[in-house]
Scaffold this motif. Structure first.
Motif, PDB file in Angstrom:
ATOM      1  N   GLU A 148      -1.479  62.532  59.267  1.00  0.00           N
ATOM      2  CA  GLU A 148      -0.189  63.262  58.404  1.00  0.00           C
ATOM      3  C   GLU A 148       0.230  64.250  58.946  1.00  0.00           C
ATOM      4  O   GLU A 148      -0.488  65.410  59.154  1.00  0.00           O
ATOM      5  N   LYS A 149       1.574  64.518  59.217  1.00  0.00           N
ATOM      6  CA  LYS A 149       2.132  65.543  59.798  1.00  0.00           C
ATOM      7  C   LYS A 149       1.835  66.891  58.898  1.00  0.00           C
ATOM      8  O   LYS A 149       1.355  67.938  59.933  1.00  0.00           O
ATOM      9  N   GLY A 150       2.245  67.087  57.803  1.00  0.00           N
ATOM     10  CA  GLY A 150       2.076  68.250  57.269  1.00  0.00           C
ATOM     11  C   GLY A 150       0.608  68.854  57.002  1.00  0.00           C
ATOM     12  O   GLY A 150       0.612  69.967  57.184  1.00  0.00           O
ATOM     13  N   SER A 151      -0.198  67.932  56.690  1.00  0.00           N
ATOM     14  CA  SER A 151      -1.477  68.286  56.118  1.00  0.00           C
ATOM     15  C   SER A 151      -2.516  68.305  57.560  1.00  0.00           C
ATOM     16  O   SER A 151      -3.637  68.847  57.546  1.00  0.00           O
ATOM     17  N   GLY A 152      -2.276  67.668  58.371  1.00  0.00           N
ATOM     18  CA  GLY A 152      -2.894  67.221  59.480  1.00  0.00           C
ATOM     19  C   GLY A 152      -4.240  66.283  59.214  1.00  0.00           C
ATOM     20  O   GLY A 152      -5.186  66.283  60.048  1.00  0.00           O
ATOM     21  N   ARG A 153      -4.230  65.731  58.008  1.00  0.00           N
ATOM     22  CA  ARG A 153      -5.285  64.777  57.872  1.00  0.00           C
ATOM     23  C   ARG A 153      -5.302  63.414  58.227  1.00  0.00           C
ATOM     24  O   ARG A 153      -4.115  62.877  58.653  1.00  0.00           O
ATOM     25  N   VAL A 154      -6.468  62.821  58.888  1.00  0.00           N
ATOM     26  CA  VAL A 154      -6.495  61.682  59.574  1.00  0.00           C
ATOM     27  C   VAL A 154      -6.059  60.454  58.455  1.00  0.00           C
ATOM     28  O   VAL A 154      -7.122  60.424  57.371  1.00  0.00           O
ATOM     29  N   LYS A 155      -5.024  59.914  58.356  1.00  0.00           N
ATOM     30  CA  LYS A 155      -4.710  58.964  57.601  1.00  0.00           C
ATOM     31  C   LYS A 155      -5.585  57.554  57.907  1.00  0.00           C
ATOM     32  O   LYS A 155      -6.187  56.879  56.862  1.00  0.00           O
ATOM     33  N   SER A 156      -5.636  57.092  58.813  1.00  0.00           N
ATOM     34  CA  SER A 156      -6.283  55.896  59.562  1.00  0.00           C
ATOM     35  C   SER A 156      -6.619  55.993  60.907  1.00  0.00           C
ATOM     36  O   SER A 156      -5.891  56.716  61.604  1.00  0.00           O
ATOM     37  N   ILE A 157      -7.672  55.275  61.342  1.00  0.00           N
ATOM     38  CA  ILE A 157      -7.741  55.039  62.875  1.00  0.00           C
ATOM     39  C   ILE A 157      -7.778  53.438  63.255  1.00  0.00           C
ATOM     40  O   ILE A 157      -8.214  52.514  62.552  1.00  0.00           O
ATOM     41  N   ILE A 158      -7.130  53.004  64.148  1.00  0.00           N
ATOM     42  CA  ILE A 158      -6.981  51.820  64.675  1.00  0.00           C
ATOM     43  C   ILE A 158      -7.733  51.495  65.926  1.00  0.00           C
ATOM     44  O   ILE A 158      -7.613  52.545  66.609  1.00  0.00           O
ATOM     45  N   GLY A 159      -8.720  50.585  65.939  1.00  0.00           N
ATOM     46  CA  GLY A 159      -9.300  50.370  67.108  1.00  0.00           C
ATOM     47  C   GLY A 159     -10.849  50.640  66.852  1.00  0.00           C
ATOM     48  O   GLY A 159     -11.148  51.274  65.763  1.00  0.00           O
ATOM     49  N   THR A 160     -11.836  50.056  67.489  1.00  0.00           N
ATOM     50  CA  THR A 160     -12.986  50.162  67.469  1.00  0.00           C
ATOM     51  C   THR A 160     -13.560  51.567  68.019  1.00  0.00           C
ATOM     52  O   THR A 160     -14.844  51.540  67.507  1.00  0.00           O
ATOM     53  N   GLY A 161     -12.903  51.807  68.783  1.00  0.00           N
ATOM     54  CA  GLY A 161     -13.361  53.295  69.733  1.00  0.00           C
ATOM     55  C   GLY A 161     -14.208  52.687  70.935  1.00  0.00           C
ATOM     56  O   GLY A 161     -15.043  53.491  71.554  1.00  0.00           O
ATOM     57  N   ILE A 162     -14.477  51.264  71.243  1.00  0.00           N
ATOM     58  CA  ILE A 162     -14.875  50.881  72.065  1.00  0.00           C
ATOM     59  C   ILE A 162     -14.343  50.301  73.286  1.00  0.00           C
ATOM     60  O   ILE A 162     -13.169  49.431  72.918  1.00  0.00           O
ATOM     61  N   ALA A 163     -14.312  50.639  74.585  1.00  0.00           N
ATOM     62  CA  ALA A 163     -13.296  50.233  75.719  1.00  0.00           C
ATOM     63  C   ALA A 163     -13.826  48.786  76.050  1.00  0.00           C
ATOM     64  O   ALA A 163     -14.565  48.592  76.927  1.00  0.00           O
ATOM     65  N   GLY A 164     -13.271  47.868  75.312  1.00  0.00           N
ATOM     66  CA  GLY A 164     -13.490  46.478  75.927  1.00  0.00           C
ATOM     67  C   GLY A 164     -12.526  45.572  75.913  1.00  0.00           C
ATOM     68  O   GLY A 164     -11.324  45.890  75.632  1.00  0.00           O
ATOM     69  N   ASN A 165     -12.958  44.133  76.006  1.00  0.00           N
ATOM     70  CA  ASN A 165     -11.888  43.355  75.922  1.00  0.00           C
ATOM     71  C   ASN A 165     -11.737  42.351  74.742  1.00  0.00           C
ATOM     72  O   ASN A 165     -11.116  41.254  74.930  1.00  0.00           O
ATOM     73  N   GLN A 166     -12.579  42.454  73.820  1.00  0.00           N
ATOM     74  CA  GLN A 166     -12.478  41.761  72.650  1.00  0.00           C
ATOM     75  C   GLN A 166     -11.308  42.179  71.639  1.00  0.00           C
ATOM     76  O   GLN A 166     -10.614  43.441  71.777  1.00  0.00           O
ATOM     77  N   PRO A 167     -10.788  41.268  70.698  1.00  0.00           N
ATOM     78  CA  PRO A 167      -9.771  41.522  69.892  1.00  0.00           C
ATOM     79  C   PRO A 167     -10.140  42.897  68.821  1.00  0.00           C
ATOM     80  O   PRO A 167     -11.519  43.027  68.445  1.00  0.00           O
ATOM     81  N   GLY A 168      -9.421  43.703  68.938  1.00  0.00           N
ATOM     82  CA  GLY A 168      -9.547  45.183  68.322  1.00  0.00           C
ATOM     83  C   GLY A 168     -10.219  46.295  69.063  1.00  0.00           C
ATOM     84  O   GLY A 168     -10.086  47.313  68.741  1.00  0.00           O
ATOM     85  N   GLU A 169     -10.767  45.873  70.117  1.00  0.00           N
ATOM     86  CA  GLU A 169     -11.270  47.175  71.155  1.00  0.00           C
ATOM     87  C   GLU A 169     -10.115  47.176  72.073  1.00  0.00           C
ATOM     88  O   GLU A 169      -9.321  46.498  72.561  1.00  0.00           O
ATOM     89  N   LEU A 170      -9.971  48.582  72.230  1.00  0.00           N
ATOM     90  CA  LEU A 170      -8.740  49.186  73.050  1.00  0.00           C
ATOM     91  C   LEU A 170      -9.224  49.780  74.305  1.00  0.00           C
ATOM     92  O   LEU A 170      -9.972  50.778  74.257  1.00  0.00           O
ATOM     93  N   HIS A 171      -8.883  49.433  75.337  1.00  0.00           N
ATOM     94  CA  HIS A 171      -9.336  49.836  76.740  1.00  0.00           C
ATOM     95  C   HIS A 171      -8.106  50.730  77.117  1.00  0.00           C
ATOM     96  O   HIS A 171      -7.297  50.148  77.970  1.00  0.00           O
ATOM     97  N   CYS A 172      -8.294  52.201  77.019  1.00  0.00           N
ATOM     98  CA  CYS A 172      -7.244  52.887  77.601  1.00  0.00           C
ATOM     99  C   CYS A 172      -5.820  52.817  76.900  1.00  0.00           C
ATOM    100  O   CYS A 172      -5.097  52.486  77.672  1.00  0.00           O
ATOM    101  N   PRO A 173      -5.728  52.813  75.532  1.00  0.00           N
ATOM    102  CA  PRO A 173      -4.329  52.493  75.005  1.00  0.00           C
ATOM    103  C   PRO A 173      -3.288  53.732  75.291  1.00  0.00           C
ATOM    104  O   PRO A 173      -3.797  54.899  75.263  1.00  0.00           O
ATOM    105  N   ILE A 174      -2.293  53.393  75.820  1.00  0.00           N
ATOM    106  CA  ILE A 174      -1.234  54.391  76.058  1.00  0.00           C
ATOM    107  C   ILE A 174      -0.113  54.188  75.164  1.00  0.00           C
ATOM    108  O   ILE A 174       0.206  55.141  74.269  1.00  0.00           O
TER     109      ILE A 174
END
Length: 191
Positions: free
Chosen positions: A68-94
């Motif tokens: 959230e731009k005003g508060s700086g609060r994290v609204k949500s996180i997308i991805g598992t945080g794992i750099a992999g090749n399974q659905p939902g895993e993001l390997h260096c998202p740009i």
């Protein structure tokens, strides 16, 4: 190499994500001026507010963070945080692009995985993985956009030096990401 890509989602898009309001352009103001050239104040006046959402591609941590731009609060996180090749895993998202599809109830985010050589889509409200696609010419994708009229997905591929154009969301989910055209496919030459 670490970098991040930031996209701003105006509050009105997030709040009205179930309505299909394609006829308004919040970045354009009307004017009653009779001059041939538009006045300077007609441009770059989007209705940004502190309630808008910043979408940050955090490639070092394999995730997309919505803040959230005003508060700086994290609204949500997308991805598992794992750099992999399974659905939902993001390997260096740009690159990322946020859009509304008539075939999905919420806003969708498309994410280029620079090291994963694919594009994944997620429901931006729930964070759930929807779909993904790849192609031999998708090599280190860097940027992505969605054509508002056709729904086609345009991907800038850093290594293969091509721009690839793919089908977007249709009533048939199996058509998602199908290759329509390659631009600049001339054996390593820049497009």
């Amino acid at each position: 190499r670490y970098s991040c890509h930031i996209t701003l989602i105006p509050k009105h898009m997030f709040q009205n994500n179930n309505s299909n309001n394609n006829n308004t352009n919040p970045t354009t103001a009307s004017s009653s001026s009779s001059s041939a050239l538009p006045q300077k104040q007609q441009y770059l006046q989007p209705p940004f507010s502190n309630d808008d959402i910043l979408v940050i591609s955090d490639n070092a941590n394999g995730r997309i963070v919505l803040i959230e731009k005003g508060s700086g609060r994290v609204k949500s996180i997308i991805g598992t945080g794992i750099a992999g090749n399974q659905p939902g895993e993001l390997h260096c998202p740009i690159g990322n692009a946020v859009f509304k599809s008539p075939f999905h109830p919420n806003l969708i985010i498309l994410i280029c995985e620079n090291s994963g050589n694919r594009v994944q889509s997620f429901d931006i409200t729930t964070g759930q993985h929807i779909n993904q696609f790849t192609h031999p010419k998708i090599q280190y994708p860097w940027g992505i956009a969605v054509n508002k009229i056709s729904g086609h997905i345009i991907v800038n591929n850093n290594k293969s030096n091509v721009i690839s154009i793919h089908t977007g969301y249709t009533s048939d989910p199996s058509e998602f990401g199908g290759l329509i055209k390659l631009v600049g496919d001339n054996d390593g030459q820049k497009p």
